[in-house]
Design a protein around this motif. Sequence first.
Motif, PDB file in Angstrom:
ATOM      1  N   LEU A   1      -4.955  -3.502  12.380  1.00  0.00           N
ATOM      2  CA  LEU A   1      -4.023  -2.468  12.806  1.00  0.00           C
ATOM      3  C   LEU A   1      -4.380  -1.193  12.059  1.00  0.00           C
ATOM      4  N   THR A   2      -4.597  -0.112  12.803  1.00  0.00           N
ATOM      5  CA  THR A   2      -4.983   1.155  12.192  1.00  0.00           C
ATOM      6  C   THR A   2      -3.969   2.237  12.505  1.00  0.00           C
ATOM      7  N   LEU A   3      -3.588   2.939  11.460  1.00  0.00           N
ATOM      8  CA  LEU A   3      -2.806   4.152  11.591  1.00  0.00           C
ATOM      9  C   LEU A   3      -3.796   5.285  11.393  1.00  0.00           C
ATOM     10  N   GLU A   4      -4.103   6.005  12.435  1.00  0.00           N
ATOM     11  CA  GLU A   4      -5.173   7.002  12.363  1.00  0.00           C
ATOM     12  C   GLU A   4      -4.828   8.135  11.403  1.00  0.00           C
ATOM     13  N   SER A   5      -3.568   8.523  11.412  1.00  0.00           N
ATOM     14  CA  SER A   5      -3.091   9.596  10.534  1.00  0.00           C
ATOM     15  C   SER A   5      -1.648   9.253  10.175  1.00  0.00           C
ATOM     16  N   ALA A   6      -1.477   8.612   9.044  1.00  0.00           N
ATOM     17  CA  ALA A   6      -0.181   8.050   8.704  1.00  0.00           C
ATOM     18  C   ALA A   6       0.907   9.126   8.581  1.00  0.00           C
TER      19      ALA A   6
ATOM     20  N   LYS B   1       0.844  -1.198   0.000  1.00  0.00           N
ATOM     21  CA  LYS B   1       0.000   0.000   0.000  1.00  0.00           C
ATOM     22  C   LYS B   1       0.869   1.233   0.000  1.00  0.00           C
ATOM     23  N   VAL B   2       0.477   2.185  -0.809  1.00  0.00           N
ATOM     24  CA  VAL B   2       1.105   3.501  -0.830  1.00  0.00           C
ATOM     25  C   VAL B   2       0.037   4.509  -0.458  1.00  0.00           C
ATOM     26  N   THR B   3       0.343   5.348   0.500  1.00  0.00           N
ATOM     27  CA  THR B   3      -0.634   6.325   0.952  1.00  0.00           C
ATOM     28  C   THR B   3       0.057   7.655   1.210  1.00  0.00           C
ATOM     29  N   GLU B   4      -0.739   8.647   1.508  1.00  0.00           N
ATOM     30  CA  GLU B   4      -0.175   9.970   1.754  1.00  0.00           C
ATOM     31  C   GLU B   4      -0.225  10.302   3.246  1.00  0.00           C
ATOM     32  N   THR B   5       0.693  11.131   3.641  1.00  0.00           N
ATOM     33  CA  THR B   5       0.735  11.598   5.032  1.00  0.00           C
ATOM     34  C   THR B   5      -0.613  12.163   5.446  1.00  0.00           C
ATOM     35  N   GLY B   6      -1.051  11.774   6.635  1.00  0.00           N
ATOM     36  CA  GLY B   6      -2.287  12.287   7.183  1.00  0.00           C
ATOM     37  C   GLY B   6      -3.511  11.447   6.903  1.00  0.00           C
ATOM     38  N   THR B   7      -3.395  10.465   6.047  1.00  0.00           N
ATOM     39  CA  THR B   7      -4.550   9.619   5.735  1.00  0.00           C
ATOM     40  C   THR B   7      -4.617   8.444   6.695  1.00  0.00           C
ATOM     41  N   PRO B   8      -5.822   7.950   6.969  1.00  0.00           N
ATOM     42  CA  PRO B   8      -5.943   6.758   7.816  1.00  0.00           C
ATOM     43  C   PRO B   8      -5.674   5.497   6.990  1.00  0.00           C
ATOM     44  N   VAL B   9      -5.096   4.523   7.652  1.00  0.00           N
ATOM     45  CA  VAL B   9      -4.777   3.260   6.990  1.00  0.00           C
ATOM     46  C   VAL B   9      -5.132   2.120   7.934  1.00  0.00           C
ATOM     47  N   THR B  10      -5.756   1.085   7.407  1.00  0.00           N
ATOM     48  CA  THR B  10      -6.038  -0.105   8.198  1.00  0.00           C
ATOM     49  C   THR B  10      -5.467  -1.330   7.500  1.00  0.00           C
ATOM     50  N   LEU B  11      -4.707  -2.083   8.263  1.00  0.00           N
ATOM     51  CA  LEU B  11      -4.155  -3.339   7.781  1.00  0.00           C
ATOM     52  C   LEU B  11      -4.897  -4.482   8.467  1.00  0.00           C
ATOM     53  N   ARG B  12      -5.097  -5.537   7.721  1.00  0.00           N
ATOM     54  CA  ARG B  12      -5.865  -6.657   8.245  1.00  0.00           C
ATOM     55  C   ARG B  12      -5.016  -7.908   8.330  1.00  0.00           C
TER      56      ARG B  12
ATOM     57  N   PRO C   1       2.715 -13.147   5.709  1.00  0.00           N
ATOM     58  CA  PRO C   1       3.626 -12.776   4.621  1.00  0.00           C
ATOM     59  C   PRO C   1       4.050 -11.314   4.632  1.00  0.00           C
ATOM     60  N   GLY C   2       3.399 -10.487   5.421  1.00  0.00           N
ATOM     61  CA  GLY C   2       3.800  -9.092   5.529  1.00  0.00           C
ATOM     62  C   GLY C   2       3.032  -8.147   4.625  1.00  0.00           C
ATOM     63  N   THR C   3       2.994  -6.889   5.043  1.00  0.00           N
ATOM     64  CA  THR C   3       2.423  -5.793   4.251  1.00  0.00           C
ATOM     65  C   THR C   3       3.470  -4.697   4.159  1.00  0.00           C
ATOM     66  N   ARG C   4       3.786  -4.322   2.936  1.00  0.00           N
ATOM     67  CA  ARG C   4       4.727  -3.220   2.750  1.00  0.00           C
ATOM     68  C   ARG C   4       3.932  -1.932   2.626  1.00  0.00           C
ATOM     69  N   LEU C   5       4.145  -1.024   3.553  1.00  0.00           N
ATOM     70  CA  LEU C   5       3.418   0.256   3.577  1.00  0.00           C
ATOM     71  C   LEU C   5       4.386   1.401   3.314  1.00  0.00           C
ATOM     72  N   THR C   6       4.038   2.220   2.359  1.00  0.00           N
ATOM     73  CA  THR C   6       4.817   3.421   2.059  1.00  0.00           C
ATOM     74  C   THR C   6       3.942   4.640   2.285  1.00  0.00           C
ATOM     75  N   VAL C   7       4.426   5.550   3.125  1.00  0.00           N
ATOM     76  CA  VAL C   7       3.696   6.788   3.402  1.00  0.00           C
ATOM     77  C   VAL C   7       4.483   7.941   2.784  1.00  0.00           C
ATOM     78  N   LEU C   8       3.866   8.591   1.820  1.00  0.00           N
ATOM     79  CA  LEU C   8       4.559   9.659   1.084  1.00  0.00           C
ATOM     80  C   LEU C   8       4.347  11.024   1.736  1.00  0.00           C
TER      81      LEU C   8
ATOM     82  N   ASP D   1       2.834   3.959  19.811  1.00  0.00           N
ATOM     83  CA  ASP D   1       2.373   5.323  19.529  1.00  0.00           C
ATOM     84  C   ASP D   1       2.030   5.490  18.057  1.00  0.00           C
ATOM     85  N   GLY D   2       0.835   6.042  17.805  1.00  0.00           N
ATOM     86  CA  GLY D   2       0.389   6.280  16.436  1.00  0.00           C
ATOM     87  C   GLY D   2      -0.371   5.120  15.834  1.00  0.00           C
TER      88      GLY D   2
END
Lengths: 111, 112
Positions: free
Chosen positions: A76-81, A11-22, A104-111, A62-63
Motif C-alpha cells: 500500500l503506497t501513499l504517494e504524498s502523505a 511509522k511517523v512521517t511528514e506531510t508530502g512524503t511517500p510512504v509504503t506499507l507492506r 497486526p496493523g501498522t500505526r501511521l502518523t503523518v505530521l 483516494d490518495g
Amino acid sequence: DAGITQSPRHKVTETGTPVTLRCHQTENHRYMYWYRQDPGHGLRLIHYSYGVKDTDKGEVSDGYSVSRSKTEDFLLTLESATSSQTSVYFCAIRGLSDTQYFGPGTRLTVL
Amino acid sequence: GENVGLHLPTLSVQEGDNSIINCAYSNSASDYFIWYKQESGKGPQFIIDIRSNMDKRQGQRVTVLLNKTVKHLSLQIAATQPGDSAVYFCAENPRGAQKLVFGQGTRLTINP
C-alpha cells in the motif's frame, strides 16, 4: 494470525512524503485487503487484490495505490502523505470459507 | 488503544455472567456473517461465523444467532472472563461480493 505480517508496525512521517506499507502472507491466499481504522468510522476498505497484478478499489481509495507483484506481498503506497491519512492500517487475507483474517496493523502518523 | 470509535456502544458485565452483543446488518442479500474480537493494539480476531442457511451456531463459550427476518445478529458469550474485554464487531458478506461490510462495534468490559 493466519501467517500475516505487516511492516513497519509504526511509522511517523511528514506531510508530502511517500510512504509504503507492506503486507506479507505465507499461506498462498489469493485475496488480500487493505483497511484503515479510525475512531467513529470502524474498518474501511481501501483496496483489495484478487491475484497477482489484479487489484480493485475500495470505499476510501483516494490518495492510495497498491501493487501485488507476487502472491505473498501486497503493498500500500501513499504517494504524498497527508494528515488525514493518519490512521491504523490493517491487512487481511481471505481464507477458504470467505472469512477474512487480519494482520497486526501498522500505526501511521503523518505530521 | 487505537481501535474504533469514541462513541462505541458499551456493555459492562460481571465476570462469570453471560453477555449478549447485538448487531443489525443492512443487506438482505448477505449470506455470510462473522464476529470479530479486537483487543487494544491488536488486529481483529475471528471468533465465529454463520451462514444464512442457519439460525444458530455454537463454539467454545460463544453462540451466534441469526434472525434474517429482522436482519439481526447476536453474539452470546457464556461465563465471561477478564480476557473477554475487547471491542466486538460483526461483518456481513453480501452474496457474490468479494468484500465484507463491517459494523461499528461494541466495547465489552468485564468487571471483576
